[in-house]
Motif scaffolding. Structure first.
Motif, PDB file in Angstrom:
ATOM      1  N   HIS B 236      44.366  53.678  44.118  1.00 35.22           N
ATOM      2  CA  HIS B 236      45.612  52.995  43.970  1.00 35.22           C
ATOM      3  C   HIS B 236      45.536  51.395  44.441  1.00 35.22           C
ATOM      4  CE1 HIS B 236      49.686  51.661  44.628  1.00 35.22           C
ATOM      5  NE2 HIS B 236      49.991  51.921  43.270  1.00 35.22           N
ATOM      6  N   ARG B 239      42.920  49.383  42.227  1.00 36.29           N
ATOM      7  CA  ARG B 239      43.260  49.306  40.810  1.00 36.29           C
ATOM      8  C   ARG B 239      44.496  48.138  40.780  1.00 36.29           C
ATOM      9  NH1 ARG B 239      42.563  54.891  38.009  1.00 36.29           N
ATOM     10  NH2 ARG B 239      40.390  55.197  38.234  1.00 36.29           N
ATOM     11  N   THR B 240      45.263  48.333  41.628  1.00 38.05           N
ATOM     12  CA  THR B 240      46.394  47.451  41.315  1.00 38.05           C
ATOM     13  C   THR B 240      46.197  46.084  41.563  1.00 38.05           C
ATOM     14  OG1 THR B 240      47.819  49.179  42.302  1.00 38.05           O
ATOM     15  CG2 THR B 240      48.881  47.089  42.232  1.00 38.05           C
ATOM     16  N   LEU B 242      43.179  44.939  40.931  1.00 40.58           N
ATOM     17  CA  LEU B 242      42.400  44.482  39.717  1.00 40.58           C
ATOM     18  C   LEU B 242      43.218  44.546  38.552  1.00 40.58           C
ATOM     19  CD1 LEU B 242      39.146  47.053  40.098  1.00 40.58           C
ATOM     20  CD2 LEU B 242      39.287  44.660  40.268  1.00 40.58           C
ATOM     21  N   ALA B 243      44.318  45.282  38.336  1.00 38.64           N
ATOM     22  CA  ALA B 243      45.218  45.074  37.099  1.00 38.64           C
ATOM     23  C   ALA B 243      45.981  43.619  37.157  1.00 38.64           C
ATOM     24  CB  ALA B 243      46.271  46.297  37.101  1.00 38.64           C
ATOM     25  N   GLY B 244      46.236  43.194  38.600  1.00 37.36           N
ATOM     26  CA  GLY B 244      46.850  42.105  38.579  1.00 37.36           C
ATOM     27  C   GLY B 244      45.749  40.914  38.265  1.00 37.36           C
ATOM     28  N   LYS B 246      43.345  41.095  36.142  1.00 36.09           N
ATOM     29  CA  LYS B 246      43.013  41.124  34.536  1.00 36.09           C
ATOM     30  C   LYS B 246      44.467  40.617  34.106  1.00 36.09           C
ATOM     31  CE  LYS B 246      41.716  44.288  30.823  1.00 36.09           C
ATOM     32  NZ  LYS B 246      40.943  45.180  30.740  1.00 36.09           N
ATOM     33  N   THR B 247      45.486  40.942  34.463  1.00 32.84           N
ATOM     34  CA  THR B 247      46.721  40.391  33.785  1.00 32.84           C
ATOM     35  C   THR B 247      46.922  39.122  33.762  1.00 32.84           C
ATOM     36  OG1 THR B 247      47.818  42.572  34.296  1.00 32.84           O
ATOM     37  CG2 THR B 247      49.141  40.724  33.572  1.00 32.84           C
ATOM     38  N   GLN B 248      46.580  38.473  34.907  1.00 35.05           N
ATOM     39  CA  GLN B 248      46.619  37.105  35.317  1.00 35.05           C
ATOM     40  C   GLN B 248      45.892  36.360  34.587  1.00 35.05           C
ATOM     41  OE1 GLN B 248      48.988  35.462  36.685  1.00 35.05           O
ATOM     42  NE2 GLN B 248      50.109  36.824  38.290  1.00 35.05           N
ATOM     43  N   ALA B 271      44.373  37.022  44.288  1.00 37.76           N
ATOM     44  CA  ALA B 271      44.010  38.293  44.054  1.00 37.76           C
ATOM     45  C   ALA B 271      42.570  38.463  44.304  1.00 37.76           C
ATOM     46  CB  ALA B 271      44.424  38.699  42.577  1.00 37.76           C
ATOM     47  N   ARG B 274      42.319  38.806  48.347  1.00 38.52           N
ATOM     48  CA  ARG B 274      43.090  40.069  48.650  1.00 38.52           C
ATOM     49  C   ARG B 274      42.044  41.217  48.588  1.00 38.52           C
ATOM     50  NH1 ARG B 274      48.308  42.229  46.235  1.00 38.52           N
ATOM     51  NH2 ARG B 274      47.408  44.298  47.030  1.00 38.52           N
TER      52      ARG B 274
END
Lengths: 220, 438
Positions: B236, B239-240, B242-244, B246-248, B271, B274
């Motif tokens: 978790h 991945r969070t 990483l999701a940030g 990718k989205t950015q 990100a 971090r």
């Protein structure tokens, strides 16, 4: 389209706000279960993007209390755990869709549009009314096949009216759709958008019912 | 002895043998006494009987020979009888009796050696008839009687002992079968089968073992669950961001507004920082997990260590770090790597939870520890005991925290034999963390 994003990671949350805004939605972000409950009780959203692991509990609890209130707002779950059991628990808990992290922003937008469409009982992706076509995916509007350029806010007003063409939409309802909590609402913004829309898609396309609101005029 | 069966067998057989032997000794002594009494009674009776049969000493037979007393045949073999006149002449003797006088004792029981054999003799004096009757038997014969009796008992015993041994061996095998069954069940288990053994069906002696095993299963299961949870949390936590990212990145690419794109790129940088930090912490935690043992302890200059860490970490503007001069030259015995991890994570934790303010490092009054105070929000009292759990992120979590920092500090401290104590400041909002040793 107004979407509530419940995500505690600030960078992802910010990315979702920026990314989903690009596809013409108004985004409100909260980071905890408690804030999500409060937001869902106070305002109506077209859809909710809900993270499962939140600092003060599980997103599933938010989902449960939402469904417990009889609220059928579509919910797309986001989670980093991709065990099948988690997905099943989420969908059985009343979620409409499920996306594992990391995900594709465009896919998330498409899924949100799909759950919103399903929730409003429409099968087709596009909205159509008397020669006016609105495609929420590409954010394009055509009138009798001719493309028309509209601003993001104008598109949102038009989409709100076209979703249910016979239903009256009050001014405050439209403002709710247009503005998140942080946005400054200008007092005559809706009137301005309607005025502009009429100029672009046809003078008589939108009907004003004085004191009550707006709706699409029935095609002749 | 390694085998329980052999051990029990030996003990049982030895005990049985000992009991048997003592029983034999008892029987031997008891029957010897009994036999002697019976035989003595017989001597007495026989002497009196012979005495009553003999007439007055008349001297000799008409032919001048000594008269032979017709002795009862039953006594012939074992008993010998002599009749002497009081003046010392042999009047008569039974056939088979020695010629030599059996005893010199005037009356009663006596023992003496005659012709190389030990005799027990009973003498009756009859002064009216002027005779002395002596009846005796050989002690060797008496002994043989007792020996025969014992042998009669011992022979079947010797035959029975091997039989008994076989029986004990087989019974032990049968008696120990619940253990074997349990071992077989355990051996047949799948590696991840942690279900409890049915302790109620086990015999009372094996039950503690079964219960101990069940306890162990529970512990292993808990450890596994913990590991799974940690992995899930790590997934978790990774991945969070990483999701940030990718989205950015997608926002940066799709945004028409250069300001939006720029903001997204800035978020991507944050990100990446971090995530890098998180990966380093995950590796630190994994390393601490793997290295169970404490590495050799040396003297560490705590002041230098803290100064190094503070300098190596660029704190955001607005956050000041004060290192008490009293820490200069302050040494402690610790594992340098663990202490470095503990100090670094404490410092990061302090900095992360503040926008502006001062982080202060100082020695504990009275020595034996160091203290770091921040001016952040502190930790809600009810969360204080949870913050050192991995991936715990409380209500006052920082935006960039991973939920690992304090957990790593605690792990590193434990490994180095140091105690970590967290408490909220009393003078103002903020957390006070103490590293104590000794």
């Amino acid at each position: 389209m107004r979407i509530l994003v419940v995500e505690d990671d600030p960078i992802l949350s910010d990315g979702l706000r920026a990314g989903l805004s690009l596809s013409g939605a108004t985004i409100d972000c909260v980071a905890t279960c408690a804030d999500a409950d409060a937001a869902l009780a106070a305002s109506r959203f077209s859809a909710v993007v809900l993270d499962l692991m939140l600092p003060d509990g599980s997103g599933l609890e938010v989902l449960q209390s939402l469904r417990g209130r009889g609220d059928r707002t579509p919910v797309v779950l986001l989670t980093a755990r991709d065990a099948v059991a988690d997905r099943i628990a989420g969908l059985d808990g009343g979620a409409d869709d499920y996306l594992g992290k990391p995900f594709d922003l465009d896919e998330l937008s498409a899924r949100i549009r799909a759950v919103v469409r399903r929730a409003s009982g429409r099968a087709a992706a596009g909205l159509e009314h008397g020669g006016i076509r609105l495609d929420p995916g590409s954010l394009s509007v055509t009138v009798d096949g001719v493309p028309v350029t509209v601003s993001r806010r104008e598109l949102m007003v038009l989409a709100a009216l076209m979703e249910r063409p016979n239903v009256l939409r009050s001014k405050s309802e439209l403002e709710d759709r247009l503005y998140g909590w942080q946005d400054e609402v200008e007092s005559n913004a809706v009137e301005v958008h309607i005025h502009n829309l009429r100029a672009k898609i046809g003078k008589h396309a939108i009907e004003t019912v004085r004191g009550l609101g707006y709706r699409m005029r029935a095609p002749a | 002895m390694r085998s329980l069966r052999v051990r029990l067998f030996a003990i049982l057989l030895l005990a049985t043998g000992l009991i048997w032997l003592s029983a034999m000794a008892w029987i031997y002594l008891g029957s010897k006494h009994e036999v002697e009494q019976v035989l003595d009674n017989r001597l007495q009776e026989a002497a009196r009987m012979v005495g009553s049969l003999v007439g007055t000493v008349g001297g000799r037979n008409p032919d001048g020979t000594q008269p032979t007393i017709p002795a009862p045949t039953a006594y012939e073999r074992q008993l010998s009888c002599q009749i002497w006149s009081l003046d010392g002449r042999m009047v008569a003797r039974s056939s088979g009796a020695p010629e030599q006088r059996l005893t010199d004792a005037p009356a009663g029981f006596s023992e003496r050696e005659v012709d190389g054999e030990a005799w027990r003799v009973f003498t009756v004096e009859d002064s009216e008839k002027g005779i002395r009757v002596m009846v005796g038997d050989r002690l060797g014969r008496r002994q043989r009687l007792v020996t025969d009796l014992i042998m009669g008992l011992l022979t079947p015993a010797l035959l029975v002992v091997p039989l008994l041994g076989m029986l004990i061996w087989a019974s032990l095998g049968r008696g120990l079968s619940p253990l074997r069954r349990m071992a077989r069940n355990l051996a047949d288990r799948d590696a991840d089968d942690m279900s409890a053994i049915d302790a109620r069906q086990a015999p009372a002696e094996v039950r503690p073992l079964a219960e101990a095993l069940n306890g162990l299963f529970l512990k292993v299961e808990a450890a596994r669950r913990h590991e799974r949870e940690v992995t899930a949390f790590a997934a978790h936590e990774l991945r969070t961001p990483l999701a940030g990212l990718k989205t950015q990145a997608q926002v940066a690419m799709a945004a028409a507004d250069p300001d939006v794109a720029k903001a997204a790129l800035r978020q991507i940088l944050a990100a990446v920082d971090r995530t890098t930090h998180l990966v380093r912490q995950l590796l630190d935690a994994a390393r601490l997990d793997a290295a169970g043992e404490i590495s050799p302890v040396t003297d560490v200059d705590v002041g230098v260590l803290i100064a190094e860490i503070v300098e190596g970490m660029r704190a955001p503007p607005g956050i000041r770090t004060v290192i008490d001069p009293g820490l200069r030259g302050f040494t402690m015995r610790a594992d340098p790597e663990s202490l470095r991890l503990a100090v670094r994570n404490l410092h990061e934790n302090a900095v992360q939870h503040m926008r502006t303010g001062t982080v202060e490092w100082r020695a504990r009054p009275g020595g034996r520890g160091i203290v770091v105070c921040d001016e952040g929000p502190g930790i809600p009292e009810e969360e204080l005991s949870h913050v050192t759990k991995r991936f715990f992120r409380g209500r006052h979590k920082s935006a960039t925290g991973s939920g690992l920092g304090l957990a790593i500090t605690e792990m590193a401290a434990k490994r180095s034999g140091i105690t970590l104590r967290l408490r909220n400041r009393t003078d103002r909002p903020g957390l006070q963390a103490e590293i104590l040793w000794g």
